[in-house]
Design an enzyme around this catalytic site. Structure first.
Site, mmCIF file in Angstrom:
data_model
loop_
_atom_site.group_PDB
_atom_site.id
_atom_site.type_symbol
_atom_site.label_atom_id
_atom_site.label_comp_id
_atom_site.label_asym_id
_atom_site.label_seq_id
_atom_site.Cartn_x
_atom_site.Cartn_y
_atom_site.Cartn_z
ATOM 1 N N ARG A 179 0.843 -1.190 0.000
ATOM 2 C CA ARG A 179 0.000 0.000 0.000
ATOM 3 C C ARG A 179 0.881 1.243 0.000
ATOM 4 O O ARG A 179 2.039 1.195 0.387
ATOM 5 C CB ARG A 179 -0.923 -0.009 1.220
ATOM 6 C CG ARG A 179 -2.018 -1.063 1.096
ATOM 7 C CD ARG A 179 -2.860 -1.156 2.351
ATOM 8 N NE ARG A 179 -3.487 0.109 2.661
ATOM 9 C CZ ARG A 179 -3.484 0.662 3.874
ATOM 10 N NH1 ARG A 179 -2.886 0.078 4.873
ATOM 11 N NH2 ARG A 179 -4.088 1.812 4.072
ATOM 12 N N LYS A 221 3.759 -6.601 12.049
ATOM 13 C CA LYS A 221 2.949 -6.911 10.858
ATOM 14 C C LYS A 221 3.117 -8.373 10.425
ATOM 15 O O LYS A 221 4.235 -8.858 10.234
ATOM 16 C CB LYS A 221 3.342 -5.971 9.721
ATOM 17 C CG LYS A 221 2.441 -6.114 8.520
ATOM 18 C CD LYS A 221 2.157 -4.784 7.901
ATOM 19 C CE LYS A 221 1.485 -4.923 6.558
ATOM 20 N NZ LYS A 221 1.034 -3.662 6.029
ATOM 21 N N ARG A 227 -1.345 6.229 20.029
ATOM 22 C CA ARG A 227 -0.773 7.491 20.493
ATOM 23 C C ARG A 227 0.219 7.191 21.612
ATOM 24 O O ARG A 227 -0.106 6.465 22.558
ATOM 25 C CB ARG A 227 -1.913 8.340 21.049
ATOM 26 C CG ARG A 227 -1.513 9.728 21.387
ATOM 27 C CD ARG A 227 -2.740 10.496 21.775
ATOM 28 N NE ARG A 227 -2.364 11.809 22.238
ATOM 29 C CZ ARG A 227 -3.238 12.728 22.607
ATOM 30 N NH1 ARG A 227 -4.525 12.475 22.550
ATOM 31 N NH2 ARG A 227 -2.843 13.897 23.033
#
Ligand code: BTN
Length: 322
Positions: free
Chosen positions: A119, A184, A319
């Site tokens: 991507r 991942k 975050r």
């Protein structure tokens, strides 16, 4: 020198046993000199060939060679084709779609990709015989608008297959990244061809790390892991692909009939960032909020100071609390 290796050679050496030059020549139907040329090419694929006088040649540890019968076992698929080497299975599927009709459910899987596409224009590192790199085509009659949320269903299908294989901590990061403890494990890339308002073809591309080791992974900048590392044991890539395809076939067919609705709850079950403080990066802009799952179009929902906002693009990350 062409990198194309005869299927018969890979199939023969995949058992990890010694095979004499004569036996290899017979299996390939070529001369001793031609055998030597083919064996040299294995080196270029990063495979270590052992040669012992009087015994012959072997690939120590063997090779987990893709097997079309195992991949398709129990599934109703129009075609499964294994490519030894290709630039990108997505690119190849798109080329085929440009020239001919390809039935829904046709699968192309490659042992390696020289220009795997990720991507956002990133490269998908695709070493030989280590992972799964495949593309499945699906034809939709009602244009691209009917495809909202499809990529989430594809990510969900991969996670469901991984859970069935014992990778119980596989999770989804919006829209379709598959993670294991923040690393991942798989990525999804959908590419569309045809008529954006009528009959269109979706190429569903999936890359799933199965056997990759650090020494195979040069060029990957993000944290990654593999199915074998998650499970602590070896697996057969063809069996893993069979499980993933089984989920994809059922889920994409249901998505085509019913849209994203039935998948919102299952997707949320595996949401890596559910109720977490996250940041959505949209180019230079950063929006901070609490992740609240997805809506019926597959958009990300974010609670920003008590107001629910939806996003259909951007990169979401946890975050950091300083
Ligand atoms: C991502 O960046 O997360 C998406 C990666 C998608 C990689 C797969 S591998 C098979 C198919 N062919 C490609 O060139 N890309 C996809």
């Amino acid at each position: 020198m062409s990198k194309k290796i005869p299927e018969a050679l890979l199939a023969l050496l995949s058992d990890g046993q010694f095979h004499s030059g004569v036996a290899i020549g017979e299996a390939l139907g070529v001369s001793r000199a031609a055998v030597w040329k083919q064996l040299q090419k294995l080196d270029e694929l990063g495979l270590t060939l052992e040669s012992v006088k009087g015994k012959g040649y072997r690939l120590p540890g063997g090779l987990d060679h893709l097997d079309a019968d195992i991949i398709a076992a129990g599934l109703t698929l129009p075609a499964v084709e294994i490519l030894t080497d290709i630039d990108s299975t997505n690119a190849e599927m798109l080329r085929r779609l440009a020239g001919a009709e390809v039935p829904s459910g046709s699968v192309l899987v490659a042992e390696q990709q020289s220009a795997g596409r990720g991507r956002r224009g990133r490269e998908w590192v695709s070493p030989f015989a280590k992972n799964l790199y495949f593309s499945m085509v699906w034809n939709f009659a009602n244009g691209a608008a009917a495809l909202d949320g499809l990529s989430l269903v594809v990510g969900l299908s991969v996670v469901e297959a991984l859970h069935a294989l014992g990778v119980g901590k596989a999770r989804l990061k919006w829209p379709n990244d598959v993670l294991f403890e923040g690393q991942k494990l798989a990525g999804v890339l959908l590419e569309i061809s045809g008529d954006a308002t009528g009959l269109c073809h979706v190429v569903v591309g999936v890359g799933l790390n199965v056997k990759m080791r650090p020494e195979d992974s040069s060029g990957i900048s993000q944290a990654w892991t593999s199915v074998e590392r998650c499970l602590g044991q070896s697996v057969d890539r063809s069996e893993v692909l069979n499980q993933v395809l089984a989920r994809l076939l059922v889920n994409i067919a249901q998505f085509q009939q019913q849209g994203l609705g039935p998948f919102i709850t299952p997707w949320s079950t595996y949401d890596a960032f559910a109720a977490k403080d996250v940041v959505v990066s949209l180019g230079e802009r950063q929006i901070f909020g609490v992740s609240r799952g997805i809506d019926e179009r597959g958009q990300l929902l974010l609670d920003v100071n008590g107001q629910l906002q939806s996003f259909n693009g951007g990169e979401v990350s946890l975050r950091r609390v300083l």
